[in-house]
Write an enzyme that holds these catalytic residues in place. Structure first.
Site, mmCIF file in Angstrom:
data_model
loop_
_atom_site.group_PDB
_atom_site.id
_atom_site.type_symbol
_atom_site.label_atom_id
_atom_site.label_comp_id
_atom_site.label_asym_id
_atom_site.label_seq_id
_atom_site.Cartn_x
_atom_site.Cartn_y
_atom_site.Cartn_z
ATOM 1 N N CYS A 119 4.757 -75.486 -74.531
ATOM 2 C CA CYS A 119 5.818 -75.299 -73.529
ATOM 3 C C CYS A 119 7.066 -74.635 -74.113
ATOM 4 O O CYS A 119 7.463 -73.564 -73.670
ATOM 5 C CB CYS A 119 6.131 -76.629 -72.850
ATOM 6 S SG CYS A 119 7.601 -76.570 -71.827
ATOM 7 N N PHE A 176 25.289 -79.323 -46.919
ATOM 8 C CA PHE A 176 25.190 -77.987 -46.343
ATOM 9 C C PHE A 176 25.564 -76.944 -47.394
ATOM 10 O O PHE A 176 26.473 -77.188 -48.173
ATOM 11 C CB PHE A 176 26.140 -77.914 -45.142
ATOM 12 C CG PHE A 176 25.834 -76.805 -44.197
ATOM 13 C CD1 PHE A 176 24.672 -76.829 -43.458
ATOM 14 C CD2 PHE A 176 26.706 -75.748 -44.057
ATOM 15 C CE1 PHE A 176 24.382 -75.805 -42.576
ATOM 16 C CE2 PHE A 176 26.422 -74.730 -43.177
ATOM 17 C CZ PHE A 176 25.261 -74.755 -42.443
HETATM 18 C C1 COM Z 1 9.092 -79.753 -73.000
HETATM 19 C C2 COM Z 1 8.199 -80.319 -74.028
HETATM 20 S S1 COM Z 1 9.488 -78.083 -73.277
HETATM 21 S S2 COM Z 1 8.124 -82.004 -73.832
HETATM 22 O O1 COM Z 1 7.416 -82.307 -72.601
HETATM 23 O O2 COM Z 1 9.501 -82.546 -73.742
HETATM 24 O O3 COM Z 1 7.456 -82.578 -74.967
#
Ligand code: COM
Length: 520
Positions: free
Chosen positions: A76, A498
């Site tokens: 990620c 809103f």
């Molecule tokens: C997020 C990585 S970029 S984790 O899910 O925090 O380990």
């Protein structure tokens, strides 16, 4: 290096991770004075391993993470979700500049060309801070034990070898992810062919014309960025976009708005075609494709090929050593407790197949941890809110209109722009992120739809194209799933901040009073 007894700051971690990316020495953080047996070893310290470990530790257990990279958090922050979001934000900005070229305060963008290479380099230069934070938080705040920069070998269902040492645990939690399934065609080894991972690690030139093979979410997201950057992009897909296996509950009106919008921005989208070969002399020069209806072939000149055919779980090692049962595409089969076919072995994240999304990895890790620690905890990941980016943010949850009509006889639709009204005639929905469009290009101001069961008055689905709705969809999902769900009347009595049509409160309020619900 053993850092167990050292307090390492984020800045120090940033430098350490960078240094260890270049060498194979392990980073060890193991509480040798703790004589308890590990409740679990998490093989893989991505989102699932890290969140599972955090929860297991919070419940009073002892855990160890082993990861091949010198940082936690997995793909990620390194080459997947985080760069995707950076690219999508760049695409949104560039798109605005193109539409408003020479208007208001916007400079002329006729020849605007943003460097894809520069944005990739920007990401690479900055990703170290995320790596550092994952390591720092896991050690200093969550008190986790880990061994990094060392691939783990599973010996049996209680034993893992890592950094030359064997560790024993009551349970193993496998979470080592997936990798792109490259199509089996000639030419994938040519210079100029990338997937989302090698794009980050290896891109070394400025692409000038792109062909994307595959119609996955990644294809749409990265392709929208390439096109917005000024690199003409063609997507080549077997199935219609957003009708691929990785996407579910996609409403047809929403799909058309998104795909038409991509075409409007100059992307070429070829559906019902398959790739035959990538050709070139050392470097990519063209892709040959075949029309699946009549078999005719054509070539698409390009210097950049992006593979967007989706990913396959990396389960070979576990099949060989543990004999875990896997499905058709190599995904490790688990039950709702995240248990595999092998006693005391759990699997989580992309390794168990689609959806290959963060929510499933993190919740899967936590579910495994809770079961290991004696709770009986189930996780059903088959129904979930979902999103993707084109130059828009696109979110959906629950049933599409078509699905609802198959299951319910009195379906009511709340939609903006309303059905039958040409999109150019009405600058709605408009809210943060689409105000400028609403006043100059009304048809670009987005799309939204709520699906209601007119008999029970329950909300069945929400669908949105625009900006800023993703947050709301997490809560809409919760409200729809709770026992009894949420009715249009309850939505209509919520307090709104809103201007926020993307949260659907104001539209529900307009119909909630009526005993006989009608479309809006
Ligand atoms: C997020 C990585 S970029 S984790 O899910 O925090 O380990």
């Amino acid at each position: 290096m053993d850092i167990t007894l050292t307090q390492t700051t984020n800045a120090q971690w940033t430098r350490l991770v960078e240094e260890y990316m270049q060498k194979s020495e392990p980073i060890i953080n193991v509480h040798r004075d703790d004589k308890r047996k590990y409740n679990a070893i998490f093989v893989g310290g991505g989102a699932g391993g890290r969140f599972g470990s955090g929860y297991l530790r919070a419940l009073g257990g002892r855990q160890l993470i082993a990861d091949r990279w010198p940082f936690l958090g997995g793909s990620c922050p390194h080459l997947a979700c985080v760069p995707h979001h950076l690219f999508s934000e760049a695409a949104r900005e560039l798109d605005l500049m193109r539409w408003f070229s020479g208007k208001l305060w916007f400079p002329d963008a006729t020849n605007l060309r943003a460097s894809i290479l520069e944005v990739v380099e920007l990401f690479k230069a900055g990703r170290g801070t995320a790596h550092a934070f994952m390591n720092w938080q896991s050690k200093e705040q969550l008190d986790l034990e880990y061994i990094l920069n060392a691939p783990a070998t599973v010996i049996d269902n209680h034993t893992v070898e890592v950094a030359g040492e064997r560790f024993q645990a009551d349970n193993l939690v496998l979470g080592t992810g997936a990798a792109t399934a490259f199509p089996n065609i000639p030419g994938t080894e040519l210079h100029g062919v990338y997937d989302f991972a090698t794009l980050i690690e290896d891109l070394d030139f400025e692409p000038s014309r792109c062909v994307i093979i595959g119609g996955s979410k990644t294809a749409i997201e990265y392709g929208s960025f390439f096109q917005a950057a000024g690199c003409p992009t063609t997507i080549v897909a077997r199935k219609p976009l957003m009708r691929t296996a990785s996407m579910h509950h996609v409403d047809e009106d929403l799909r058309q708005y998104v795909v038409d919008g991509m075409r409007k921005r100059g992307m070429q989208i070829l559906e019902g075609v398959e790739p035959v070969a990538i050709q070139g002399d050392g470097k990519v020069q063209q892709v040959t494709i075949r029309d699946m209806r009549d078999g005719s072939e054509q070539t698409l000149p390009c210097d950049f090929v992006f593979i967007g055919t989706g990913e396959r779980p990396k389960s070979e090692h576990y099949r060989e050593v543990l004999g875990v049962a896997v499905g058709e595409k190599g995904e490790i089969l688990v039950d709702k407790h995240m248990r595999t076919s092998v006693p005391n072995v759990y699997a989580i994240g992309d390794l168990i197949g689609p959806p290959m999304e963060m929510f499933k990895a993190r919740k899967g890790g936590v579910t495994a941890a809770r079961n290991i620690m004696g709770e009986s905890c189930e996780f059903d990941w088959t129904d979930y809110p979902d999103f993707l980016h084109s130059t828009y943010e696109i979110s959906w949850v629950g049933l599409s209109e078509e699905e609802a009509r198959q299951r319910y006889k009195n379906v009511v639709i709340i939609q903006m722009p309303p059905k039958g009204v040409p999109y150019a005639d009405i600058p709605l929905p408009c809210a943060e992120g689409t105000m400028l469009y609403a006043f100059m290009f009304p048809e670009l101001s987005g799309f939204q739809k709520a699906v209601v069961d007119g008999d029970t008055r329950r909300m069945l689905g929400f669908h949105h194209v625009g900006y800023g709705a993703k947050d709301a969809f997490q809560y809409l999902d919760h409200l729809m799933r709770r026992p009894g769900g949420i009715t249009i009347d309850e939505m209509g009595s919520m307090n709104e901040l809103f201007l926020n049509p993307e949260h659907f409160i104001q539209l529900s309020r307009l119909r909630a009073g009526s005993p006989d619900l009608r479309d809006l």
